[in-house]
Design an enzyme around this catalytic site. Structure first.
Site, mmCIF file in Angstrom:
data_model
loop_
_atom_site.group_PDB
_atom_site.id
_atom_site.type_symbol
_atom_site.label_atom_id
_atom_site.label_comp_id
_atom_site.label_asym_id
_atom_site.label_seq_id
_atom_site.Cartn_x
_atom_site.Cartn_y
_atom_site.Cartn_z
ATOM 1 N N SER A 90 49.132 45.373 49.347
ATOM 2 C CA SER A 90 50.101 44.863 48.374
ATOM 3 C C SER A 90 51.516 45.352 48.652
ATOM 4 O O SER A 90 52.483 44.646 48.371
ATOM 5 C CB SER A 90 49.683 45.269 46.957
ATOM 6 O OG SER A 90 48.516 44.590 46.566
ATOM 7 N N THR A 143 53.937 46.376 43.897
ATOM 8 C CA THR A 143 54.779 45.175 43.843
ATOM 9 C C THR A 143 56.094 45.396 43.119
ATOM 10 O O THR A 143 57.169 45.127 43.682
ATOM 11 C CB THR A 143 54.004 43.989 43.236
ATOM 12 O OG1 THR A 143 52.843 43.744 44.031
ATOM 13 C CG2 THR A 143 54.858 42.734 43.197
ATOM 14 N N HIS A 268 39.071 43.251 43.576
ATOM 15 C CA HIS A 268 38.596 44.493 44.187
ATOM 16 C C HIS A 268 37.245 44.918 43.614
ATOM 17 O O HIS A 268 36.400 45.448 44.336
ATOM 18 C CB HIS A 268 39.606 45.615 43.974
ATOM 19 C CG HIS A 268 40.729 45.626 44.955
ATOM 20 N ND1 HIS A 268 40.541 45.841 46.299
ATOM 21 C CD2 HIS A 268 42.074 45.444 44.787
ATOM 22 C CE1 HIS A 268 41.725 45.801 46.920
ATOM 23 N NE2 HIS A 268 42.666 45.554 46.029
#
Length: 442
Positions: A90, A143, A268
């Protein structure tokens, strides 16, 4: 012959100058006042397909179009810098989306030499626009951090949180989770933000009280927000987005990052029920933004994923079926169900009410064995994790949901866009192209 060649060259140069002269007005014509960038973490193409069937009305013969279907414009590749191979994490994915430069897995808007890279949010702030970040993870997760700051490692959570002040404040609104990183024994960043003129809120109810004349930080959980299925507001991303757009509106416009962070977390954990609930929250957010763009046509909305997570597939073991009805009625996450089993005795009947379907005797027995065979020193969260994994396995089996991994995959991801200038994001592009195009629009 020389005259002909000279005439040809002059004509070519004239045409070239004419094109260059016309390019700038064209770019200016499509420049939006407001740019809303949405990252749905982990949302590969199977997720939007799954959501279409999850959202389908079984009482009608057709499969209804979703908000995602209405705005699909292309696909994006996601690979990181060569040093990290073909599958991104990510941090590298967000760095590409925020800066237009590929870097190594774990990088927070630094290049492969660990040098800081300018982000589109930072450029927007430099241009005099307001800036905002709305996420369902902690606000210093990979992020959001990649848009706001720089660090050589996404794992340096405290340092990243500190940098939001120490490197110069470049955000006017920050909403999500993460109190544990902002109120610590060594430092109270909330007090420091207040000293800088920020209002602080700590409940969703306070979103309606945000003052337009002050910057705001809102932290609603110690780390990430609860799963949508477990939260007090199952549409918390939508609620935060509504408050954010109202707060950020100004004459110079704004840039806002929105992240549906926990789609990835569902992937996940191979937790299809939670992943679809997170997708539903994102869909509500997009539906709101559709109306917002109609009322504010100088706004651009771009949505993509940083990567796909879990290797999700619909239909397994040669069976031509996928049955989201198995989990669509769940009122709480499988994680919270697992936690309840870990902490107290739950009967098969009670568990069937929680899951909205009954386990077989063998499946219920497997949960009991996990609980009874736990080591004396195992912590509750470890036992919960084992039970959580097993429950997700049962849900996937009953719904014919397939997973190939508990990690990321290297496939291309969809790109969605609407509003002013959205057409430039169409067709097959790279994740770095998204940032490069936004830089041009800025």
């Amino acid at each position: 012959m020389k005259k002909i060649l000279t005439l040809f060259l002059c004509s070519s140069l004239s045409f070239s100058f004419a094109v260059q002269a016309n390019e700038q007005p064209t770019v200016n014509k499509i420049k939006p006042k407001n740019i809303i960038m949405i990252v749905s973490d982990g949302m590969g193409p199977a997720y939007t397909t799954a959501y279409r069937y999850y959202n389908d009305d079984p009482n009608t013969p057709e499969i209804e179009e979703t908000v995602f279907d209405r705005h699909l414009v292309g696909m994006s590749s996601t690979y990181p810098a060569p040093v990290s191979g073909y599958v991104t994490d990510s941090a590298a994915g967000a760095t590409a989306l925020a800066t237009g430069v590929k870097s190594y897995n774990g990088a927070i808007s630094v290049d492969v030499n660990k040098k800081p890279l300018k982000t589109v949010l930072q450029q927007a702030k430099k241009n005099g626009k307001k800036t905002g970040v709305v996420v369902t993870s902690q606000v210093n997760h990979a992020t959001p951090a990649s848009y706001i700051s720089h660090n050589e490692s996404r794992r340096n959570y405290n340092a990243i949180a500190d940098s939001y002040i120490d490197n110069g404040i470049n955000i006017d609104l920050l909403l999500g989770g993460g109190t544990n990183y902002f109120v610590r024994e060594d430092r109270n960043l909330i007090d420091e933000f207040k000293a800088k003129g920020f209002d602080y809120i700590e409940s969703y109810d306070q979103l309606n009280t945000i003052r337009s004349d002050k910057s705001v930080i809102g932290l609603f959980a110690p780390i990430g927000l609860p799963w949508a299925l477990d939260d007090s507001n199952k549409y918390r991303l939508s609620a935060m987005t509504k408050a954010a757009t109202a707060h950020l509106e100004n004459n110079n416009g704004y840039f806002m990052l929105i992240e549906a962070s926990q789609v990835d977390w569902g992937g996940h954990s191979n937790d299809i029920a939670s992943a679809m609930a997170e997708m539903d929250d994102l869909a509500e957010t997009l539906i709101y933004l559709e109306q917002y763009v109609k009322e504010h046509p100088d706004t651009l909305v771009v949505l993509t994923a940083d990567h796909s997570t879990g290797g999700l597939t619909l239909g397994v073991d040669g069976e031509y079926k996928w049955e989201p009805s198995v989990f669509k009625g769940m009122k709480q996450s499988s994680h919270s169900i697992a936690q309840a089993i870990a902490e107290k005795d739950i009967t098969a009947e009670q568990l069937a009410q929680m899951l909205t379907f009954a386990l077989t005797d063998e499946q219920f027995s497997q949960l009991q064995v996990i609980k009874e065979n736990k080591a004396d020193d195992i912590k509750t969260y470890q036992l919960t994790r084992q039970l959580y994994t097993k429950i997700n396995q049962f849900i996937s089996e009953k719904s014919y949901t397939g997973w190939t991994t508990g990690g990321h995959t290297g496939i291309d991801v969809p790109v969605f866009a609407f509003g002013k200038g959205h057409s430039i994001f169409s067709k097959k592009i790279d994740n770095t192209d998204i940032a490069k195009k936004i830089f041009k629009l800025l």
